[in-house]
Scaffold this motif. Structure first.
Motif, PDB file in Angstrom:
ATOM      1  N   ASP A  33     -14.879   1.955   1.450  1.00 46.05           N
ATOM      2  CA  ASP A  33     -13.854   3.071   1.241  1.00 46.05           C
ATOM      3  C   ASP A  33     -12.817   2.736   2.291  1.00 46.05           C
ATOM      4  O   ASP A  33     -13.046   2.766   3.638  1.00 46.05           O
ATOM      5  CB  ASP A  33     -14.677   4.297   1.600  1.00 46.05           C
ATOM      6  CG  ASP A  33     -15.605   4.804   0.440  1.00 46.05           C
ATOM      7  OD1 ASP A  33     -15.290   4.170  -0.679  1.00 46.05           O
ATOM      8  OD2 ASP A  33     -16.347   5.564   0.507  1.00 46.05           O
ATOM      9  N   CYS A  34     -11.537   2.925   1.953  1.00 45.57           N
ATOM     10  CA  CYS A  34     -10.448   2.358   2.635  1.00 45.57           C
ATOM     11  C   CYS A  34      -9.169   3.449   2.271  1.00 45.57           C
ATOM     12  O   CYS A  34      -9.192   4.313   1.244  1.00 45.57           O
ATOM     13  CB  CYS A  34      -9.968   1.137   2.617  1.00 45.57           C
ATOM     14  SG  CYS A  34     -11.166  -0.052   3.077  1.00 45.57           S
ATOM     15  N   VAL A  35      -8.046   3.296   3.003  1.00 47.39           N
ATOM     16  CA  VAL A  35      -6.863   3.807   2.664  1.00 47.39           C
ATOM     17  C   VAL A  35      -5.731   2.949   2.912  1.00 47.39           C
ATOM     18  O   VAL A  35      -5.725   2.369   3.909  1.00 47.39           O
ATOM     19  CB  VAL A  35      -6.845   5.291   3.770  1.00 47.39           C
ATOM     20  CG1 VAL A  35      -6.631   4.806   5.130  1.00 47.39           C
ATOM     21  CG2 VAL A  35      -5.451   5.828   3.323  1.00 47.39           C
ATOM     22  N   TYR A  36      -4.853   2.944   1.822  1.00 45.87           N
ATOM     23  CA  TYR A  36      -3.673   2.086   1.981  1.00 45.87           C
ATOM     24  C   TYR A  36      -2.622   2.318   3.228  1.00 45.87           C
ATOM     25  O   TYR A  36      -2.370   3.773   3.155  1.00 45.87           O
ATOM     26  CB  TYR A  36      -3.012   2.171   0.744  1.00 45.87           C
ATOM     27  CG  TYR A  36      -1.879   1.101   0.673  1.00 45.87           C
ATOM     28  CD1 TYR A  36      -2.024  -0.345   1.028  1.00 45.87           C
ATOM     29  CD2 TYR A  36      -0.391   1.403   0.490  1.00 45.87           C
ATOM     30  CE1 TYR A  36      -1.029  -1.365   0.813  1.00 45.87           C
ATOM     31  CE2 TYR A  36       0.553   0.465   0.655  1.00 45.87           C
ATOM     32  CZ  TYR A  36       0.310  -0.756   0.760  1.00 45.87           C
ATOM     33  OH  TYR A  36       1.356  -1.571   0.613  1.00 45.87           O
ATOM     34  N   LEU A  37      -2.353   1.586   4.029  1.00 47.25           N
ATOM     35  CA  LEU A  37      -1.422   1.909   5.227  1.00 47.25           C
ATOM     36  C   LEU A  37      -0.104   1.559   4.955  1.00 47.25           C
ATOM     37  O   LEU A  37       0.718   1.848   5.591  1.00 47.25           O
ATOM     38  CB  LEU A  37      -1.857   1.275   6.445  1.00 47.25           C
ATOM     39  CG  LEU A  37      -3.152   1.926   6.764  1.00 47.25           C
ATOM     40  CD1 LEU A  37      -4.013   0.979   7.834  1.00 47.25           C
ATOM     41  CD2 LEU A  37      -3.613   3.213   7.113  1.00 47.25           C
ATOM     42  N   TRP A  45      -2.125  -3.779   4.635  1.00 51.40           N
ATOM     43  CA  TRP A  45      -2.974  -3.427   5.356  1.00 51.40           C
ATOM     44  C   TRP A  45      -3.679  -2.138   4.802  1.00 51.40           C
ATOM     45  O   TRP A  45      -3.044  -1.425   4.215  1.00 51.40           O
ATOM     46  CB  TRP A  45      -2.237  -2.874   6.576  1.00 51.40           C
ATOM     47  CG  TRP A  45      -1.756  -3.960   7.644  1.00 51.40           C
ATOM     48  CD1 TRP A  45      -0.548  -4.969   7.407  1.00 51.40           C
ATOM     49  CD2 TRP A  45      -2.389  -4.953   8.541  1.00 51.40           C
ATOM     50  NE1 TRP A  45      -0.418  -5.777   8.302  1.00 51.40           N
ATOM     51  CE2 TRP A  45      -1.619  -5.916   8.924  1.00 51.40           C
ATOM     52  CE3 TRP A  45      -3.607  -4.808   9.235  1.00 51.40           C
ATOM     53  CZ2 TRP A  45      -1.771  -6.796  10.161  1.00 51.40           C
ATOM     54  CZ3 TRP A  45      -4.004  -5.670  10.230  1.00 51.40           C
ATOM     55  CH2 TRP A  45      -3.199  -6.590  10.677  1.00 51.40           C
ATOM     56  N   VAL A  46      -4.991  -2.263   4.740  1.00 49.04           N
ATOM     57  CA  VAL A  46      -5.697  -0.966   4.702  1.00 49.04           C
ATOM     58  C   VAL A  46      -6.527  -0.761   6.000  1.00 49.04           C
ATOM     59  O   VAL A  46      -6.575  -1.608   6.782  1.00 49.04           O
ATOM     60  CB  VAL A  46      -6.773  -1.093   3.348  1.00 49.04           C
ATOM     61  CG1 VAL A  46      -5.903  -1.665   2.025  1.00 49.04           C
ATOM     62  CG2 VAL A  46      -7.579  -2.309   3.591  1.00 49.04           C
ATOM     63  N   GLY A  47      -6.850   0.601   5.813  1.00 54.36           N
ATOM     64  CA  GLY A  47      -7.486   1.122   7.026  1.00 54.36           C
ATOM     65  C   GLY A  47      -9.025   1.798   6.751  1.00 54.36           C
ATOM     66  O   GLY A  47      -9.024   2.447   5.502  1.00 54.36           O
ATOM     67  N   CYS A  67     -11.220   0.693  11.439  1.00 53.45           N
ATOM     68  CA  CYS A  67     -10.502  -0.553  11.585  1.00 53.45           C
ATOM     69  C   CYS A  67      -9.517  -0.616  10.532  1.00 53.45           C
ATOM     70  O   CYS A  67      -9.318   0.244   9.899  1.00 53.45           O
ATOM     71  CB  CYS A  67     -11.953  -1.686  11.027  1.00 53.45           C
ATOM     72  SG  CYS A  67     -12.491  -1.104   9.367  1.00 53.45           S
ATOM     73  N   VAL A  68      -8.619  -1.922  10.738  1.00 49.35           N
ATOM     74  CA  VAL A  68      -7.780  -2.029   9.777  1.00 49.35           C
ATOM     75  C   VAL A  68      -7.990  -3.592   9.181  1.00 49.35           C
ATOM     76  O   VAL A  68      -8.623  -4.371   9.793  1.00 49.35           O
ATOM     77  CB  VAL A  68      -6.428  -1.919  10.433  1.00 49.35           C
ATOM     78  CG1 VAL A  68      -6.088  -0.580  10.750  1.00 49.35           C
ATOM     79  CG2 VAL A  68      -6.398  -2.893  11.532  1.00 49.35           C
ATOM     80  N   MET A  69      -7.413  -3.931   7.971  1.00 49.32           N
ATOM     81  CA  MET A  69      -7.773  -5.013   7.252  1.00 49.32           C
ATOM     82  C   MET A  69      -6.392  -5.557   6.770  1.00 49.32           C
ATOM     83  O   MET A  69      -5.750  -4.651   6.039  1.00 49.32           O
ATOM     84  CB  MET A  69      -8.781  -4.936   6.020  1.00 49.32           C
ATOM     85  CG  MET A  69     -10.232  -4.537   6.637  1.00 49.32           C
ATOM     86  SD  MET A  69     -11.316  -4.023   5.216  1.00 49.32           S
ATOM     87  CE  MET A  69     -11.428  -2.156   5.458  1.00 49.32           C
ATOM     88  N   PRO A 170      -2.158  -5.691  15.040  1.00 48.54           N
ATOM     89  CA  PRO A 170      -3.423  -4.378  14.566  1.00 48.54           C
ATOM     90  C   PRO A 170      -3.469  -3.303  15.265  1.00 48.54           C
ATOM     91  O   PRO A 170      -3.309  -2.192  14.557  1.00 48.54           O
ATOM     92  CB  PRO A 170      -4.634  -5.201  14.698  1.00 48.54           C
ATOM     93  CG  PRO A 170      -4.355  -6.356  15.810  1.00 48.54           C
ATOM     94  CD  PRO A 170      -2.986  -6.792  15.846  1.00 48.54           C
ATOM     95  N   ALA A 171      -2.731  -3.160  16.467  1.00 48.68           N
ATOM     96  CA  ALA A 171      -2.945  -2.010  17.169  1.00 48.68           C
ATOM     97  C   ALA A 171      -1.826  -0.946  16.400  1.00 48.68           C
ATOM     98  O   ALA A 171      -1.964   0.098  16.311  1.00 48.68           O
ATOM     99  CB  ALA A 171      -2.338  -2.074  18.652  1.00 48.68           C
ATOM    100  N   HIS A 172      -0.728  -1.606  16.063  1.00 49.21           N
ATOM    101  CA  HIS A 172       0.242  -0.735  15.325  1.00 49.21           C
ATOM    102  C   HIS A 172      -0.324  -0.394  14.244  1.00 49.21           C
ATOM    103  O   HIS A 172      -0.143   1.104  13.715  1.00 49.21           O
ATOM    104  CB  HIS A 172       1.435  -1.597  14.802  1.00 49.21           C
ATOM    105  CG  HIS A 172       2.272  -1.017  14.029  1.00 49.21           C
ATOM    106  ND1 HIS A 172       3.126   0.036  14.002  1.00 49.21           N
ATOM    107  CD2 HIS A 172       2.316  -1.300  12.430  1.00 49.21           C
ATOM    108  CE1 HIS A 172       3.768   0.238  12.950  1.00 49.21           C
ATOM    109  NE2 HIS A 172       3.285  -0.463  11.915  1.00 49.21           N
ATOM    110  N   TRP A 173      -1.124  -0.791  13.372  1.00 50.17           N
ATOM    111  CA  TRP A 173      -1.795  -0.432  12.028  1.00 50.17           C
ATOM    112  C   TRP A 173      -2.822   0.610  12.376  1.00 50.17           C
ATOM    113  O   TRP A 173      -3.214   1.486  11.787  1.00 50.17           O
ATOM    114  CB  TRP A 173      -2.242  -1.527  11.273  1.00 50.17           C
ATOM    115  CG  TRP A 173      -0.980  -2.285  10.671  1.00 50.17           C
ATOM    116  CD1 TRP A 173      -0.244  -3.470  11.148  1.00 50.17           C
ATOM    117  CD2 TRP A 173      -0.045  -1.809   9.705  1.00 50.17           C
ATOM    118  NE1 TRP A 173       0.675  -3.642  10.567  1.00 50.17           N
ATOM    119  CE2 TRP A 173       0.938  -2.732   9.543  1.00 50.17           C
ATOM    120  CE3 TRP A 173      -0.123  -0.432   8.905  1.00 50.17           C
ATOM    121  CZ2 TRP A 173       2.057  -2.422   8.502  1.00 50.17           C
ATOM    122  CZ3 TRP A 173       1.065  -0.282   8.297  1.00 50.17           C
ATOM    123  CH2 TRP A 173       2.086  -1.315   7.973  1.00 50.17           C
TER     124      TRP A 173
END
Length: 182
Positions: A33-37, A45-47, A67-69, A170-173
């Motif tokens: 389960d993720c969210v689009y960033l 990027w999704v998180g 986490c971010v992907m 990744p810190a930004h995301w």
């Protein structure tokens, strides 16, 4: 490989999506389960906020840290950066046809992973599974050669800390994910 990344529209920023991994034989693998960033020059990027679900047949996990992907346009891997204090800082799933279908991220898990762990260092994981599945599932030889070379290349890039495998990208995301207040 088809370009799953260009074949579908992206969801709205902040929209929930389910990232579905399959195995080469079509079998169900991990689903997150993720969210689009959003996207940047590296890809989409999704998180996954802390407390959200990742599951596969026979196993379910609740994330302890966010986490971010990253799904790069090549469609050959998905890069996960876990927030601290997760000891597995980086986890790169080598894959095939990783991208978007019907507004959700999908991919074929190809077993090899590049990992950066606070105690075990940086290494290529699951070579035993790779050896077993490339025979059992009949991975094409050109894909085997490409992904083996890619695993070594990604391991070197993680060791060098080059973007997007640096701390800043990744810190930004991760901050974008936190700003959604999910």
């Amino acid at each position: 490989m088809t370009d799953a990344s260009s074949s579908a529209l992206r969801p709205e920023i902040g929209q929930r999506v389910r990232f579905r991994w399959r195995k080469w034989n079509g079998g169900v693998h991990w689903e997150h389960d993720c969210v689009y960033l959003g996207s940047d020059r590296w890809g989409d990027w999704v998180g996954q906020p802390a407390g959200w679900i990742s599951e596969r047949p026979g196993r379910q996990m609740v994330t302890r840290q966010a986490c971010v992907m990253l799904l790069p346009p090549s469609g050959e891997y998905a890069y996960t950066r876990n927030a601290d204090p997760n000891r597995t800082q980086i986890y790169i799933d080598l894959g095939w046809d990783v991208g978007w279908r019907d507004g959700a991220p999908v991919g074929v898990d190809m077993d090899l992973d590049v990992v950066k762990h606070t105690e075990r260092g940086i290494y290529i994981d699951d070579r035993d599974e790779w050896d077993e599945h490339r025979v059992a599932y009949g991975y094409p030889l050109d894909i085997v050669a490409r992904l083996e070379a890619l695993a070594v290349d990604l391991e070197q890039k993680v060791r060098a800390g080059v973007a997007p495998f640096d701390e800043t990208t990744p810190a930004h995301w991760l901050s974008q994910l936190e700003a959604l207040h999910l």
